[in-house]
Design a protein around this motif. Sequence first.
Motif, PDB file in Angstrom:
ATOM      1  N   HIS A  13     -34.264 -68.965  12.074  1.00  0.00           N
ATOM      2  CA  HIS A  13     -35.162 -68.707  13.197  1.00  0.00           C
ATOM      3  C   HIS A  13     -36.415 -67.974  12.727  1.00  0.00           C
ATOM      4  CE1 HIS A  13     -31.087 -69.090  14.907  1.00  0.00           C
ATOM      5  NE2 HIS A  13     -31.737 -69.862  15.764  1.00  0.00           N
ATOM      6  N   ALA A  14     -36.938 -68.396  11.588  1.00  0.00           N
ATOM      7  CA  ALA A  14     -38.110 -67.732  11.006  1.00  0.00           C
ATOM      8  C   ALA A  14     -39.328 -67.895  11.918  1.00  0.00           C
ATOM      9  CB  ALA A  14     -38.409 -68.320   9.632  1.00  0.00           C
ATOM     10  N   GLU A  15     -40.178 -66.881  11.921  1.00  0.00           N
ATOM     11  CA  GLU A  15     -41.403 -66.903  12.714  1.00  0.00           C
ATOM     12  C   GLU A  15     -42.607 -66.782  11.799  1.00  0.00           C
ATOM     13  OE1 GLU A  15     -41.453 -63.917  15.724  1.00  0.00           O
ATOM     14  OE2 GLU A  15     -39.374 -64.289  16.282  1.00  0.00           O
ATOM     15  N   LEU A  16     -43.665 -67.479  12.150  1.00  0.00           N
ATOM     16  CA  LEU A  16     -44.921 -67.381  11.421  1.00  0.00           C
ATOM     17  C   LEU A  16     -45.575 -66.053  11.768  1.00  0.00           C
ATOM     18  CD1 LEU A  16     -47.066 -68.814   9.652  1.00  0.00           C
ATOM     19  CD2 LEU A  16     -48.075 -69.626  11.793  1.00  0.00           C
ATOM     20  N   VAL A  17     -45.858 -65.226  10.762  1.00  0.00           N
ATOM     21  CA  VAL A  17     -46.479 -63.922  11.021  1.00  0.00           C
ATOM     22  C   VAL A  17     -47.929 -63.866  10.580  1.00  0.00           C
ATOM     23  CG1 VAL A  17     -44.319 -62.636  10.981  1.00  0.00           C
ATOM     24  CG2 VAL A  17     -45.609 -62.925   8.874  1.00  0.00           C
ATOM     25  N   TRP A  18     -48.338 -64.802   9.729  1.00  0.00           N
ATOM     26  CA  TRP A  18     -49.735 -64.844   9.301  1.00  0.00           C
ATOM     27  C   TRP A  18     -50.042 -66.233   8.779  1.00  0.00           C
ATOM     28  CZ3 TRP A  18     -52.524 -65.820   4.845  1.00  0.00           C
ATOM     29  CH2 TRP A  18     -53.883 -65.471   4.891  1.00  0.00           C
ATOM     30  N   SER A  19     -51.239 -66.694   9.062  1.00  0.00           N
ATOM     31  CA  SER A  19     -51.703 -67.980   8.561  1.00  0.00           C
ATOM     32  C   SER A  19     -53.202 -67.875   8.349  1.00  0.00           C
ATOM     33  CB  SER A  19     -51.382 -69.085   9.569  1.00  0.00           C
ATOM     34  OG  SER A  19     -51.878 -70.315   9.115  1.00  0.00           O
ATOM     35  N   GLY A  20     -53.685 -68.397   7.259  1.00  0.00           N
ATOM     36  CA  GLY A  20     -55.114 -68.337   7.000  1.00  0.00           C
ATOM     37  C   GLY A  20     -55.434 -68.703   5.569  1.00  0.00           C
ATOM     38  N   LEU A  21     -56.680 -68.494   5.214  1.00  0.00           N
ATOM     39  CA  LEU A  21     -57.126 -68.810   3.865  1.00  0.00           C
ATOM     40  C   LEU A  21     -56.634 -67.776   2.868  1.00  0.00           C
ATOM     41  CD1 LEU A  21     -60.786 -69.896   4.610  1.00  0.00           C
ATOM     42  CD2 LEU A  21     -58.815 -71.362   4.178  1.00  0.00           C
ATOM     43  N   ALA A  22     -56.316 -68.230   1.674  1.00  0.00           N
ATOM     44  CA  ALA A  22     -55.881 -67.357   0.589  1.00  0.00           C
ATOM     45  C   ALA A  22     -56.279 -68.010  -0.721  1.00  0.00           C
ATOM     46  CB  ALA A  22     -54.373 -67.149   0.634  1.00  0.00           C
ATOM     47  N   SER A  23     -56.340 -67.221  -1.760  1.00  0.00           N
ATOM     48  CA  SER A  23     -56.557 -67.766  -3.095  1.00  0.00           C
ATOM     49  C   SER A  23     -55.189 -67.888  -3.748  1.00  0.00           C
ATOM     50  CB  SER A  23     -57.454 -66.839  -3.912  1.00  0.00           C
ATOM     51  OG  SER A  23     -57.560 -67.318  -5.240  1.00  0.00           O
ATOM     52  N   VAL A  24     -54.806 -69.112  -4.102  1.00  0.00           N
ATOM     53  CA  VAL A  24     -53.503 -69.371  -4.714  1.00  0.00           C
ATOM     54  C   VAL A  24     -53.747 -69.863  -6.131  1.00  0.00           C
ATOM     55  CG1 VAL A  24     -51.363 -70.680  -4.550  1.00  0.00           C
ATOM     56  CG2 VAL A  24     -52.551 -69.970  -2.459  1.00  0.00           C
ATOM     57  N   GLN A  25     -53.219 -69.115  -7.096  1.00  0.00           N
ATOM     58  CA  GLN A  25     -53.411 -69.437  -8.514  1.00  0.00           C
ATOM     59  C   GLN A  25     -52.055 -69.706  -9.163  1.00  0.00           C
ATOM     60  OE1 GLN A  25     -56.572 -69.640  -9.597  1.00  0.00           O
ATOM     61  NE2 GLN A  25     -57.172 -69.083  -7.526  1.00  0.00           N
ATOM     62  N   PRO A  26     -51.989 -70.683 -10.057  1.00  0.00           N
ATOM     63  CA  PRO A  26     -50.713 -70.940 -10.732  1.00  0.00           C
ATOM     64  C   PRO A  26     -50.358 -69.792 -11.662  1.00  0.00           C
ATOM     65  CG  PRO A  26     -52.447 -72.277 -11.689  1.00  0.00           C
ATOM     66  CD  PRO A  26     -53.049 -71.574 -10.507  1.00  0.00           C
ATOM     67  N   ILE A  60     -43.095 -67.244   1.655  1.00  0.00           N
ATOM     68  CA  ILE A  60     -44.442 -67.748   1.859  1.00  0.00           C
ATOM     69  C   ILE A  60     -44.437 -69.252   1.594  1.00  0.00           C
ATOM     70  CG2 ILE A  60     -45.191 -67.247  -0.492  1.00  0.00           C
ATOM     71  CD1 ILE A  60     -47.864 -66.305   0.849  1.00  0.00           C
ATOM     72  N   THR A  61     -45.139 -69.997   2.427  1.00  0.00           N
ATOM     73  CA  THR A  61     -45.211 -71.440   2.275  1.00  0.00           C
ATOM     74  C   THR A  61     -46.626 -71.836   1.868  1.00  0.00           C
ATOM     75  OG1 THR A  61     -43.501 -71.744   3.953  1.00  0.00           O
ATOM     76  CG2 THR A  61     -44.852 -73.659   3.422  1.00  0.00           C
ATOM     77  N   VAL A  62     -46.719 -72.577   0.775  1.00  0.00           N
ATOM     78  CA  VAL A  62     -48.003 -73.045   0.250  1.00  0.00           C
ATOM     79  C   VAL A  62     -47.913 -74.560   0.115  1.00  0.00           C
ATOM     80  CG1 VAL A  62     -49.593 -72.954  -1.708  1.00  0.00           C
ATOM     81  CG2 VAL A  62     -48.362 -70.889  -1.013  1.00  0.00           C
ATOM     82  N   GLN A  63     -48.753 -75.271   0.822  1.00  0.00           N
ATOM     83  CA  GLN A  63     -48.784 -76.734   0.808  1.00  0.00           C
ATOM     84  C   GLN A  63     -47.405 -77.342   1.031  1.00  0.00           C
ATOM     85  OE1 GLN A  63     -50.770 -77.740  -2.869  1.00  0.00           O
ATOM     86  NE2 GLN A  63     -52.779 -77.322  -1.996  1.00  0.00           N
ATOM     87  N   GLY A  64     -46.671 -76.777   1.993  1.00  0.00           N
ATOM     88  CA  GLY A  64     -45.367 -77.302   2.371  1.00  0.00           C
ATOM     89  C   GLY A  64     -44.209 -76.879   1.495  1.00  0.00           C
ATOM     90  N   VAL A  65     -44.451 -76.085   0.461  1.00  0.00           N
ATOM     91  CA  VAL A  65     -43.403 -75.623  -0.449  1.00  0.00           C
ATOM     92  C   VAL A  65     -43.169 -74.131  -0.197  1.00  0.00           C
ATOM     93  CG1 VAL A  65     -42.715 -75.345  -2.861  1.00  0.00           C
ATOM     94  CG2 VAL A  65     -44.067 -77.331  -2.167  1.00  0.00           C
ATOM     95  N   THR A  66     -41.903 -73.752  -0.024  1.00  0.00           N
ATOM     96  CA  THR A  66     -41.568 -72.363   0.276  1.00  0.00           C
ATOM     97  C   THR A  66     -41.219 -71.603  -0.995  1.00  0.00           C
ATOM     98  OG1 THR A  66     -40.791 -72.988   2.467  1.00  0.00           O
ATOM     99  CG2 THR A  66     -40.057 -70.860   1.627  1.00  0.00           C
ATOM    100  N   TYR A  67     -41.791 -70.417  -1.119  1.00  0.00           N
ATOM    101  CA  TYR A  67     -41.570 -69.530  -2.265  1.00  0.00           C
ATOM    102  C   TYR A  67     -41.035 -68.190  -1.773  1.00  0.00           C
ATOM    103  CZ  TYR A  67     -44.638 -72.709  -4.852  1.00  0.00           C
ATOM    104  OH  TYR A  67     -45.193 -73.810  -5.445  1.00  0.00           O
TER     105      TYR A  67
END
Length: 93
Positions: A13-26, A60-67
């Motif tokens: 029953h996870a809830e979205l707590v934040w959504s927005g732009l971020a810098s994602v680096q490998p 955290i979910t980035v491009q549909g992948v959960t980490y």
Amino acid sequence: MADAYTNRRDWEHAELVWSGLASVQPGRPYTVRSPERETTVDRLVIYLPPTADVDSADRITVQGVTYQIEDEPARWPAGRLSHITIKAVRVRR
């Protein structure tokens, strides 16, 4: 959450707590090879705005992948350049 040993997050029953732009680096991935199994650990370094509500028990979910978040998020108060740095990981088999 009473303490880190008795309570767990309810991911069903996870809830979205934040959504927005971020810098994602490998980050630096690595592979563990053993006779029993072979796994790959993918890592990301994520830079969020200082107002993002995130802690080490979140996912955290980035491009549909959960980490999973590794360690405590690092808060960097630096005036206009303030941000939160997160290290995120996922294990693949």
